[in-house]
Design a protein around this motif. Structure first.
Motif, PDB file in Angstrom:
ATOM      1  N   MET A   1      54.266  36.225 139.318  1.00  0.00           N
ATOM      2  CA  MET A   1      55.711  36.012 139.280  1.00  0.00           C
ATOM      3  C   MET A   1      56.021  34.602 139.775  1.00  0.00           C
ATOM      4  SD  MET A   1      58.729  38.116 141.273  1.00  0.00           S
ATOM      5  CE  MET A   1      58.202  39.653 140.513  1.00  0.00           C
ATOM      6  N   THR A   2      56.893  33.919 139.078  1.00  0.00           N
ATOM      7  CA  THR A   2      57.242  32.559 139.479  1.00  0.00           C
ATOM      8  C   THR A   2      58.189  32.600 140.666  1.00  0.00           C
ATOM      9  OG1 THR A   2      59.176  32.436 138.040  1.00  0.00           O
ATOM     10  CG2 THR A   2      57.050  31.839 137.071  1.00  0.00           C
ATOM     11  N   ASP A   3      58.250  31.457 141.360  1.00  0.00           N
ATOM     12  CA  ASP A   3      59.154  31.360 142.506  1.00  0.00           C
ATOM     13  C   ASP A   3      60.600  31.562 142.088  1.00  0.00           C
ATOM     14  OD1 ASP A   3      57.009  30.929 144.099  1.00  0.00           O
ATOM     15  OD2 ASP A   3      57.222  28.737 144.175  1.00  0.00           O
ATOM     16  N   TYR A   6      61.279  35.205 141.660  1.00  0.00           N
ATOM     17  CA  TYR A   6      61.342  35.858 142.968  1.00  0.00           C
ATOM     18  C   TYR A   6      62.705  35.621 143.622  1.00  0.00           C
ATOM     19  CZ  TYR A   6      60.200  37.099 147.780  1.00  0.00           C
ATOM     20  OH  TYR A   6      60.194  37.662 149.025  1.00  0.00           O
ATOM     21  N   LEU A   7      63.184  34.391 143.546  1.00  0.00           N
ATOM     22  CA  LEU A   7      64.494  34.080 144.109  1.00  0.00           C
ATOM     23  C   LEU A   7      65.604  34.856 143.403  1.00  0.00           C
ATOM     24  CD1 LEU A   7      64.259  30.203 144.605  1.00  0.00           C
ATOM     25  CD2 LEU A   7      64.329  31.955 146.389  1.00  0.00           C
ATOM     26  N   GLU A   8      65.459  34.986 142.085  1.00  0.00           N
ATOM     27  CA  GLU A   8      66.465  35.726 141.323  1.00  0.00           C
ATOM     28  C   GLU A   8      66.497  37.197 141.735  1.00  0.00           C
ATOM     29  OE1 GLU A   8      65.419  34.998 137.297  1.00  0.00           O
ATOM     30  OE2 GLU A   8      66.463  33.049 137.189  1.00  0.00           O
ATOM     31  N   ILE A   9      65.310  37.765 141.994  1.00  0.00           N
ATOM     32  CA  ILE A   9      65.237  39.170 142.418  1.00  0.00           C
ATOM     33  C   ILE A   9      65.897  39.352 143.784  1.00  0.00           C
ATOM     34  CG2 ILE A   9      63.659  40.999 143.151  1.00  0.00           C
ATOM     35  CD1 ILE A   9      61.743  40.013 140.966  1.00  0.00           C
ATOM     36  N   VAL A  10      65.597  38.443 144.717  1.00  0.00           N
ATOM     37  CA  VAL A  10      66.192  38.525 146.055  1.00  0.00           C
ATOM     38  C   VAL A  10      67.713  38.419 145.960  1.00  0.00           C
ATOM     39  CG1 VAL A  10      66.378  37.390 148.300  1.00  0.00           C
ATOM     40  CG2 VAL A  10      64.141  37.644 147.210  1.00  0.00           C
ATOM     41  N   PRO A  49      65.091  28.331 149.630  1.00  0.00           N
ATOM     42  CA  PRO A  49      63.685  28.630 149.907  1.00  0.00           C
ATOM     43  C   PRO A  49      63.045  27.590 150.825  1.00  0.00           C
ATOM     44  CG  PRO A  49      63.896  27.634 147.753  1.00  0.00           C
ATOM     45  CD  PRO A  49      65.296  27.812 148.268  1.00  0.00           C
ATOM     46  N   VAL A  50      62.104  28.065 151.643  1.00  0.00           N
ATOM     47  CA  VAL A  50      61.264  27.178 152.445  1.00  0.00           C
ATOM     48  C   VAL A  50      59.901  27.146 151.765  1.00  0.00           C
ATOM     49  CG1 VAL A  50      60.223  26.765 154.692  1.00  0.00           C
ATOM     50  CG2 VAL A  50      62.525  27.771 154.540  1.00  0.00           C
ATOM     51  N   ILE A  51      59.488  25.966 151.256  1.00  0.00           N
ATOM     52  CA  ILE A  51      58.265  25.852 150.445  1.00  0.00           C
ATOM     53  C   ILE A  51      57.181  25.128 151.240  1.00  0.00           C
ATOM     54  CG2 ILE A  51      57.290  24.935 148.309  1.00  0.00           C
ATOM     55  CD1 ILE A  51      60.090  25.163 147.074  1.00  0.00           C
ATOM     56  N   HIS A  52      56.012  25.749 151.225  1.00  0.00           N
ATOM     57  CA  HIS A  52      54.861  25.143 151.900  1.00  0.00           C
ATOM     58  C   HIS A  52      53.674  25.154 150.939  1.00  0.00           C
ATOM     59  CE1 HIS A  52      52.197  23.884 155.095  1.00  0.00           C
ATOM     60  NE2 HIS A  52      51.396  24.932 154.848  1.00  0.00           N
ATOM     61  N   GLN A  53      53.160  23.975 150.666  1.00  0.00           N
ATOM     62  CA  GLN A  53      52.032  23.815 149.738  1.00  0.00           C
ATOM     63  C   GLN A  53      52.313  24.497 148.398  1.00  0.00           C
ATOM     64  OE1 GLN A  53      48.505  25.207 151.755  1.00  0.00           O
ATOM     65  NE2 GLN A  53      48.462  23.442 153.171  1.00  0.00           N
ATOM     66  N   ILE A  59      62.823  32.377 153.100  1.00  0.00           N
ATOM     67  CA  ILE A  59      64.081  32.158 152.395  1.00  0.00           C
ATOM     68  C   ILE A  59      65.221  32.338 153.393  1.00  0.00           C
ATOM     69  CG2 ILE A  59      65.617  32.943 150.541  1.00  0.00           C
ATOM     70  CD1 ILE A  59      63.167  34.136 149.166  1.00  0.00           C
ATOM     71  N   SER A  60      66.198  31.490 153.314  1.00  0.00           N
ATOM     72  CA  SER A  60      67.433  31.702 154.057  1.00  0.00           C
ATOM     73  C   SER A  60      68.541  31.963 153.044  1.00  0.00           C
ATOM     74  CB  SER A  60      67.773  30.494 154.928  1.00  0.00           C
ATOM     75  OG  SER A  60      68.029  29.356 154.120  1.00  0.00           O
ATOM     76  N   ALA A  61      69.482  32.796 153.441  1.00  0.00           N
ATOM     77  CA  ALA A  61      70.611  33.105 152.570  1.00  0.00           C
ATOM     78  C   ALA A  61      71.880  32.594 153.220  1.00  0.00           C
ATOM     79  CB  ALA A  61      70.712  34.609 152.329  1.00  0.00           C
ATOM     80  N   SER A  62      72.802  32.104 152.421  1.00  0.00           N
ATOM     81  CA  SER A  62      74.072  31.628 152.963  1.00  0.00           C
ATOM     82  C   SER A  62      75.207  32.108 152.071  1.00  0.00           C
ATOM     83  CB  SER A  62      74.083  30.100 153.061  1.00  0.00           C
ATOM     84  OG  SER A  62      73.893  29.508 151.777  1.00  0.00           O
TER      85      SER A  62
END
Length: 659
Positions: A1-3, A6-10, A49-53, A59-62
Motif C-alpha cells: 500500500m502506498t503512503d 494509507y493517509l487516505e484510509i486514515v 505525515p512524519v516521514i523517515h527514510q 501522523i498528526s491530525a489537525s
C-alpha cells in the motif's frame, strides 16, 4: 500500500467516525450539533505525515486550530498514561474535565463511574466536559466513537468560547453541587483560577438565594389566617386547591404511586405540581424545594414514606403535610423522638400499622394514624375492548436478589468465610453473639427445613412469627446460643436472608406447580432465573402503565401473590378488568385484606396452596362466563371504593375538620 493510500484510509476513518458521532449528537443534543456544524462548514481533517527514510513513521491530525500528534504510535483505545486518574475516582462523585485531550481521560472517568449505586440502578453520576476550543472537540469526534457517551445521558459537553459561562448557567439553574473531582488537561494557570472564582461565587449566591426564599415563603404562609385556611379546605372554596407531591424518580413504586395520587387530586379539579429529580444525574436539593414552594404556593404537600421534619425548615409550618406510609423504613419505625407537628397528617396503607406503630415508637403517640389504602388509576388500568386473550395465566412480580437469600447457601457457592455479610449479620458478629461458621451451618439447616416444607408451612414461616421462632430457636440452642433480639431480627426483619428466602418460596412454589402441570403462564419480573424449571415462562421485567395494562387485558387469569392481599398490583389487575386469583392470607396477618371490601367467590377468588391454585386455574380457564362475571364485579367495586379521586377527597375532608 502506498503512503498516499494509507493517509487516505486514515482520513476516511476520521471522517466516518465523526459522521457516526454527529448523527447521534443530532438526536441527543440538537443545540450542540448545530453549534458544531455551524463551526465546521465544509472543512475537513488535515493529516500531516512524519516521514523517515521514505516511510511514514507517524501522523498528526489537525482541524482548524486543533492538532493531535502521534496517531500511529499512540494507542487510542488503552488507558496508558492516565490510570492514576481512574484509581483516584469516586464512582458516586460528579467529575469535571477541562479540555478533551485525546479522549483517554474522558473514557477513564466514564468507565469508573458507570454504576454508582446498586440499589438505585437508574441513578447516574454526571461528567461535565468543558472545552473552549471547538476544533479540539471536532478532533475528538473523529478519533473515537463516543456515541455511548452521548446516549448515556450523564456526559454533558459545554463547548466553545462560552463553555465556562454555559456550565455556570447550567449549574445555577439546576442547583448542582460544584464537581469535587476536577481534571484539567488545558492550561492550569489559566483555568484553575477561573474555576476557583466560579466556585466561590456560587458558594455565596446559593445560601443567599436559600435565605431569601425561606423568608419569602415564611412571610406568605405566616400571613394566612386560620379562617383563610378553613375556607381553602371547605367545600365552598373560592379557588381550586393547590397540591404539591414530592417523590423520587429512583424508586419505581413511589414514583408511580405519587403519579396516581396526584392524578386523583387533579380529577377533583384541583391544581397539582410534582417535585422530583429532573433527570437521572440530578438530585433533589433544598433549593429546588424552596423554589417550587415559592413559585407554586401549595396549600397541601404530599409525601410518601417521609415526613416534614426530614426537610428541616424548608416546608413552612402552616402548610398541611400528608405522609402516606407504604414501607416500614428505619425513619418510620425506629425513630423514638416525636417530631411530628400540628399540621402533619399521617396515613398508612396497612390497617395493622395504624395500631402497631403506636406500640413500637413514641413518634406517633400524639396523633391518630389514618388508614389510606392504595388506589386505582382508571386512566391507566382499564379494559381494552376486543383484546385478544393469548395468555392463560400472568404473574408480574420481582423476586428478591438471590444474593440476599439462602440461595447461595443452598448451592454451596460460598463458605462461611466468603459469604457476603449483610448489615443484620454484621451486628451479630460484632457483638460476638455467634460466629460466621455457626450461623452458616444454621442457615443450611433452615434452608433444608424450608425446602422440605409444604406450601402452607412456608406461608406460616412468613406470616406467623411465633410459629417461625418455635421452629428456628432449637437450631441455635443446640449450639448453646441464646435466641436474642438481634438473632430474631437477622431471621425475620426485612432484608434478612431467611425472610428473603421465605418470600421467594411463597411466590415461586405455586408458579412451579402450574408449569409442572403444563399451564400457559407468562412471568414478568427480575431474579426468576434462579429457577431453571421456569425458563420457558420468563419474560423479563414489565414496564408499569400501558404495557402492563395490555398484558393484563391479554390474560385470562392474573395471579396476585404478595405480602398483603390488597396492594397496588391487585388494584391494577382489577382496574384492567382481568380476573384475579389471589393467595389467601389470614386476616390477622394481612396488612390490608381484600376481604374487608370484596366478597369471596362473587368478586374475588383465593387459592390456599400450590395444589389449590392448579385446581382453581383449571376450573376458571374452562368457565369463561363465570370468570368474566367475577372480574367485572370486582372492577366495579374497586372503582367505587379505591378511585384516587375518592382517596384525595377523603384526605381533604379530614384536614378540613382539624385545620
Amino acid at each position: 500500500m502506498t503512503d498516499i493510500n494509507y493517509l487516505e484510509i486514515v482520513k476516511a476513518n476520521l471522517e466516518k467516525t465523526s459522521a457516526i458521532n454527529l448523527k447521534v449528537l443530532q438526536e441527543i443534543n440538537v443545540q450542540l450539533y448545530s453549534q458544531i456544524i455551524s463551526y465546521s462548514g465544509a472543512d475537513s481533517y488535515t493529516l500531516n505525515p512524519v516521514i523517515h527514510q521514505g516511510n511514514i513513521v507517524d501522523i498528526s491530525a489537525s482541524y482548524k486550530g486543533g492538532r493531535v500528534e502521534n496517531l500511529v504510535n499512540s494507542d487510542l483505545n488503552t488507558e496508558n498514561g492516565f490510570l492514576e486518574i481512574s484509581a483516584d475516582l469516586t464512582p458516586q462523585t460528579a467529575s469535571m474535565l477541562i479540555g478533551v485531550g485525546f479522549g483517554h481521560h474522558l473514557f477513564a472517568i466514564f468507565d469508573k463511574t458507570h454504576n454508582p449505586n446498586k440499589l438505585f440502578k437508574n441513578m447516574k453520576t454526571p461528567i461535565y466536559v468543558l472545552e473552549e476550543d471547538i476544533s479540539h472537540f471536532k478532533l475528538l469526534l473523529g478519533l473515537h466513537d463516543i456515541t455511548k457517551l452521548f446516549r448515556s445521558g450523564r456526559v454533558f459537553f459545554f463547548i466553545g468560547d462560552s463553555a465556562f459561562e454555559q456550565f455556570v448557567e447550567y449549574m445555577k439553574h439546576h442547583d448542582i453541587d460544584f464537581p469535587k473531582q476536577q481534571f484539567c488537561l488545558a492550561n492550569q494557570n489559566y483555568f484553575i483560577p477561573r474555576l476557583t472564582s466560579i466556585h466561590d461565587e456560587w458558594m455565596q449566591e446559593k445560601p443567599a438565594e436559600g435565605k431569601r426564599l425561606l423568608t419569602s415563603n415564611a412571610e406568605f404562609y405566616g400571613s394566612r389566617t386560620r379562617e383563610e385556611w378553613q375556607q381553602i379546605f371547605s367545600t365552598n372554596r373560592s379557588r381550586p386547591l393547590r397540591v404539591m407531591g414530592v417523590s423520587s424518580r429512583f424508586t419505581s413504586f413511589l414514583q408511580y404511586c405519587m403519579r396516581d395520587w396526584l392524578k386523583g387530586f387533579a380529577d377533583n379539579g384541583w391544581h397539582t405540581e410534582y417535585l422530583a429529580e429532573e433527570c437521572d444525574t440530578l438530585r433533589l436539593t433544598y433549593l429546588k424545594y424552596l423554589r417550587k414552594i415559592d413559585a407554586f404556593k401549595p396549600d397541601l404537600i404530599l409525601l410518601l414514606d417521609h415526613f416534614r421534619w426530614e426537610t428541616g425548615q424548608i416546608i413552612p409550618k402552616e402548610i398541611p403535610v400528608v405522609s402516606w406510609l407504604q414501607d416500614i423504613l428505619p425513619g418510620i419505625a425506629d425513630n423514638k423522638k416525636n417530631r411530628l407537628a400540628k399540621n402533619d397528617y399521617v396515613y398508612s396503607f396497612s390497617k395493622l400499622w395504624t395500631n402497631d406503630l403506636h406500640k413500637i415508637t413514641d413518634m406517633y403517640k400524639d396523633i391518630t394514624i389514618g388508614f389510606l389504602p392504595v388506589g386505582i388509576n382508571q386512566n391507566i388500568y382499564h379494559p381494552i375492548p376486543d383484546s385478544k386473550k393469548d395468555i392463560d395465566l400472568l404473574y408480574v412480580t420481582h423476586l428478591i436478589n438471590p444474593d440476599s437469600t439462602l440461595h447461595q447457601v443452598k448451592l454451596n457457592n460460598f463458605s462461611h468465610v466468603n459469604l457476603p455479610i449483610t448489615h443484620l449479620e454484621s451486628i451479630l458478629y460484632n457483638s460476638k453473639q455467634i460466629t460466621p461458621e455457626i450461623l452458616y451451618n444454621i442457615y443450611k439447616e433452615i434452608h433444608e427445613t424450608i425446602d422440605s416444607s409444604d406450601y402452607i408451612t412456608i406461608s406460616n414461616f412468613l406470616l406467623d412469627k411465633e410459629f417461625s421462632v418455635k421452629t428456628f430457636r432449637p437450631m441455635f440452642e443446640k449450639y448453646n446460643i441464646e435466641y436474642s433480639h438481634d438473632i430474631d431480627e437477622a431471621l425475620h426483619a426485612a432484608g434478612s436472608r431467611v425472610w428473603g428466602e421465605v418470600i421467594v418460596q411463597v411466590k415461586a412454589r405455586p408458579i412451579i406447580e402450574l408449569v409442572k402441570n403444563g399451564f400457559n403462564i407468562k412471568i414478568y419480573g427480575n431474579h426468576w432465573e434462579r429457577f431453571p424449571e421456569l425458563k420457558s415462562a420468563l419474560m423479563g421485567p414489565a414496564q408499569n402503565g400501558k404495557f402492563l395494562n395490555d398484558l393484563m387485558n391479554r390474560s385470562r387469569i392474573c395471579i396476585n401473590n404478595s405480602g398483603t392481599s390488597l396492594h397496588m398490583r391487585a388494584l391494577e389487575i382489577m382496574g384492567s378488568g382481568a380476573f384475579m386469583l389471589s393467595r389467601r392470607i389470614s386476616k390477622e396477618h394481612d396488612n390490608s385484606p381484600l376481604l374487608d371490601y370484596f366478597q369471596e367467590h362473587s368478586e374475588v377468588v383465593f387459592f390456599d396452596s400450590d395444589e389449590d391454585i392448579v385446581e382453581k386455574a383449571s376450573y376458571f380457564l374452562d368457565n369463561e362466563t363465570e370468570r368474566e362475571e367475577i372480574a367485572k364485579k370486582g372492577r366495579d367495586k374497586a372503582l367505587k371504593l379505591f378511585g384516587y379521586n375518592m382517596l384525595a377527597q377523603n384526605i381533604v375532608n379530614d384536614i378540613s375538620q382539624t385545620i
